[in-house]
Design a protein around this motif. Structure first.
Motif, short mmCIF file in Angstrom:
data_model
loop_
_atom_site.label_atom_id
_atom_site.label_comp_id
_atom_site.label_asym_id
_atom_site.label_seq_id
_atom_site.Cartn_x
_atom_site.Cartn_y
_atom_site.Cartn_z
N SER A 1 -16.06 5.10 -4.08
CA SER A 1 -15.38 6.38 -4.32
C SER A 1 -14.10 6.25 -5.13
CB SER A 1 -15.04 7.04 -2.97
OG SER A 1 -14.12 6.24 -2.25
N HIS A 2 -13.63 5.00 -5.31
CA HIS A 2 -12.36 4.73 -6.02
C HIS A 2 -11.19 5.44 -5.36
CE1 HIS A 2 -14.60 2.77 -9.23
NE2 HIS A 2 -15.40 3.83 -9.27
N GLN A 3 -11.28 5.70 -4.06
CA GLN A 3 -10.21 6.33 -3.31
C GLN A 3 -9.65 5.34 -2.28
OE1 GLN A 3 -9.06 9.42 -3.94
NE2 GLN A 3 -10.58 9.65 -5.58
N ILE A 4 -8.34 5.48 -1.99
CA ILE A 4 -7.72 4.64 -0.97
C ILE A 4 -8.25 5.06 0.41
CG2 ILE A 4 -5.56 3.92 0.09
CD1 ILE A 4 -5.97 2.88 -2.72
N ALA A 5 -8.74 4.08 1.18
CA ALA A 5 -9.32 4.38 2.49
C ALA A 5 -8.90 3.29 3.48
CB ALA A 5 -10.85 4.43 2.39
N ASP B 1 0.84 -1.20 0.00
CA ASP B 1 0.00 0.00 0.00
C ASP B 1 0.88 1.24 0.00
OD1 ASP B 1 -0.85 -0.33 3.55
OD2 ASP B 1 0.99 0.31 2.55
N ASP C 1 -13.51 5.06 6.68
CA ASP C 1 -13.44 6.51 6.44
C ASP C 1 -14.57 7.26 7.13
OD1 ASP C 1 -14.75 6.36 3.03
OD2 ASP C 1 -15.16 5.17 4.82
N LYS D 1 -8.59 0.25 -1.92
CA LYS D 1 -9.42 1.15 -2.73
C LYS D 1 -10.90 0.90 -2.44
CE LYS D 1 -8.43 1.85 -7.09
NZ LYS D 1 -8.35 1.61 -8.56
N LYS D 2 -11.61 1.97 -2.11
CA LYS D 2 -13.03 1.87 -1.83
C LYS D 2 -13.81 1.85 -3.14
CE LYS D 2 -16.57 3.93 1.14
NZ LYS D 2 -16.86 5.03 2.09
N TYR E 1 -15.01 -0.36 5.47
CA TYR E 1 -14.16 0.81 5.32
C TYR E 1 -14.42 1.78 6.48
CZ TYR E 1 -13.04 -0.85 0.70
OH TYR E 1 -12.59 -1.61 -0.35
#
Length: 459
Positions: free
Chosen positions: A154-158, A124, A181, A150-151, A179
C-alpha cells in the motif's frame, strides 16, 4: 420558590437522576465489556503472530545454517546467504531483512533503495529510533519489537510486529515482521460496533428522558407557571452590572483626575505664587521668577497632555473620524510612550461590515487588554493584529508575559472583572472571546461577525 415550582422540581429531579444513573451504569458496562472483548481478541491475535514470526525466523536461520556454521565470512559467502534470505518470502508483505550492528541495511527485498544506507538515526512519525531499537532487541537475545514501517503493498505507514535475532559471527541482525493494520482494522470495527450500541442506548434513554420531561412540563403548564420573576431577576442583575460599570468608570476617572491633573495643578499654583513673590524683588529675583514661570508653562503642557489622554480614554475622536484601525494605531503609539513596552501593530481588511458600536467594543477590548498586560503580565513585547473580511472582524492581542490560569480566574468572583467585561461587551454585539494563556504568554482573540460585506481596506 413557589409551591407549584417545588412540586415540579420534586417530580423532575428524581426522574432525571434515575435516568442519568441508568445511563451511566449502562454506558460503563458496555464500555467495560467492549474493552474486555477487544483486549482478548488482540492478545490472542498477537500471541499467534508472535509464534508465527518466531517460526519464520527459525526457518530462515536453518536455510543459511550450512553457510553460517561453516565458519566462513568472506564476501561471497555473505552474498550467498543474503541471496537465499531474499528469496524467502510469504505473501506480498512478508519478507526478511538484514542489517549490520551499525545500522547499515545489507538486504531488503521489498525496498532495495535502502540497501547500502545507514539508517541508525532514522525516526518514525512518532520520533522513535526504529533501527536502534531493533538492533538493541537483537543484541539482548532477540525477540518481538513493535514499530512503524512503510507497507510495500500500500506504500502507507502501518504498525508492524517484528521479530529479530543477532548473528554475531557475521555481525548481522536478521529479522522479519507482520503488518498489523488488519488486526487494527478488526479492532476498530469492534470499537465502532460497541460505540454504535452505546450511542443507540443513550439515544433511547435520552428520548425517554425528554418525553418524561415534556410530560412534566405540560403538567406544569396546567398550573400556569410564570417566569416573570426569573426575567425580573435577570433585569435586576443586568441593571446592577450597568451601575457597577458606571461606578468603576467614574472611580477610574476620579483616580486619573486626583493622581494626575489635581497634583499638577497644585504644583503649578504653588509655583505661580512663588513667582509672583519673586517678581517683587530685585533683578536676580525677577530672573528666578522667569525660570519659575517657564517651568510652570512646561508643567501646564503636561497637564494638557493628561487631559487629552483622559479624553482619549473616554471617547477617542480619531475612532469616529478615521476608523478603528487608525484609533488602534494611535493607541499603540501612546501606549509605547506611556508604558515603554514595544507593540507591533498590523491591520488588514476592513471594518465596514460591523457597526460603530462594534468598533467601539473592539477598541475598548484593546484598551482593557493593554491595561491587563501592563498590570500583570510583565511582558517585554506585544503583538496586536486587526483583521477583517466578509465574514467577521477579529482583534488579536498577544504578549510574551508570565501568563495566568484561565480556569482559576473564571472561577474566582473577585478576580477577572476586566475579562468578564470583555465577554459581556462582545456578547452584546454578537461576538465571542477566546483566551489562551501559559507560562510563555497570553493570546486574546475577539471576533465579531459582519452584518454586511466589507470592501474598503484599512491602508
Amino acid at each position: 420558590m413557589k409551591l407549584r415550582q417545588k412540586i415540579i422540581f420534586l417530580a423532575i429531579a428524581p426522574l432525571i437522576l434515575a435516568l442519568c444513573a441508568i445511563a451511566f451504569a449502562v454506558r460503563h458496562q458496555a464500555i467495560s465489556l467492549g474493552q474486555q472483548q477487544r483486549v482478548e481478541i488482540q492478545t490472542a491475535y498477537l500471541a499467534s503472530k508472535e509464534a508465527e514470526l518466531k517460526h519464520y525466523v527459525t526457518l530462515a536461520t536453518r536455510s543459511i545454517a550450512h553457510l553460517y556454521d561453516s565458519g566462513r565470512s568472506d564476501p561471497a559467502t555473505l552474498e550467498e546467504a543474503k541471496a537465499i534470505l531474499a528469496k524467502l518470502d510469504y505473501g506480498n508483505d512478508g519478507y526478511f531483512f538484514v542489517y549490520d550492528m551499525q545500522g547499515n541495511n545489507l538486504m531488503h527485498p521489498r525496498q532495495p533503495e535502502l540497501v547500502g544506507h545507514n539508517l541508525w538515526d532514522m525516526k518514525d512519525v512518532n520520533g522513535s529510533l526504529t533501527i536502534q531499537h531493533l538492533i538493541e532487541r537483537a543484541k539482548n537475545g532477540g525477540g518481538i519489537e513493535r514499530y512503524l514501517w512503510k507497507k510495500p503493498s500500500s506504500h502507507q505507514i502501518a504498525p508492524k510486529l517484528g521479530y529479530v535475532i543477532a548473528l554475531p559471527k557475521w555481525g548481522w541482525m536478521l529479522g522479519t515482521g507482520i503488518y498489523l493494520d488488519d488486526v487494527d482494522e478488526a479492532l476498530n470495527k469492534i470499537d465502532a460496533q460497541v460505540s454504535g450500541n452505546i450511542s443507540s442506548t443513550m439515544l433511547w434513554i435520552a428520548a425517554i428522558a425528554i418525553l418524561s420531561a415534556v410530560a412534566v412540563g405540560l403538567s406544569g403548564l396546567v398550573l400556569n407557571l410564570s417566569e416573570h420573576r426569573v426575567a425580573d431577576a435577570k433585569l435586576k442583575v443586568l441593571a446592577q452590572r450597568v451601575v457597577r460599570s458606571q461606578e468603576e468608570e467614574r472611580a477610574r476617572l476620579s483616580r486619573d483626575l486626583h493622581d494626575g491633573i489635581s497634583q499638577w495643578l497644585v504644583s503649578i499654583k504653588l509655583q505661580i505664587e512663588a513667582g509672583i513673590i519673586k517678581l517683587g524683588g530685585g533683578a536676580r529675583q525677577a530672573a528666578a521668577a522667569q525660570a519659575t514661570f517657564e517651568r510652570t508653562a512646561s508643567q501646564l503642557n503636561h497637564v494638557l497632555g493628561e487631559v487629552r489622554r483622559i479624553s482619549q480614554d473616554l471617547r477617542p475622536a480619531i475612532l469616529d473620524d478615521l476608523g478603528l484601525a487608525a484609533a488602534l494605531d494611535h493607541l499603540t503609539h501612546e501606549w509605547v510612550e506611556h508604558a515603554g513596552i514595544p507593540i507591533e501593530f498590523s491591520a488588514s481588511g476592513g471594518t465596514d461590515g460591523i457597526s460603530d458600536v462594534a468598533n467601539t467594543v473592539l477598541f475598548r477590548i484593546a484598551q482593557e487588554a493593554l491595561t491587563n498586560i501592563a498590570r500583570h503580565a510583565q511582558a517585554s513585547r506585544i503583538v496586536m493584529q486587526l483583521q477583517g473580511d466578509q465574514q467577521a472582524v477579529s482583534l488579536t492581542v498577544r504578549d510574551d508575559g508570565t501568563g495566568f490560569d484561565v480556569d482559576q480566574i473564571d472561577g474566582n468572583p473577585k478576580r477577572g472583572i476586566g475579562l468578564r467585561n470583555m465577554v459581556e461587551r462582545l456578547e452584546a454585539v454578537g461576538g465571542q472571546l477566546r483566551l489562551n494563556s501559559s507560562s510563555t504568554g497570553t493570546s486574546l482573540l475577539a471576533t465579531i461577525p459582519c452584518t454586511s460585506p466589507t470592501n474598503s481596506p484599512y491602508a
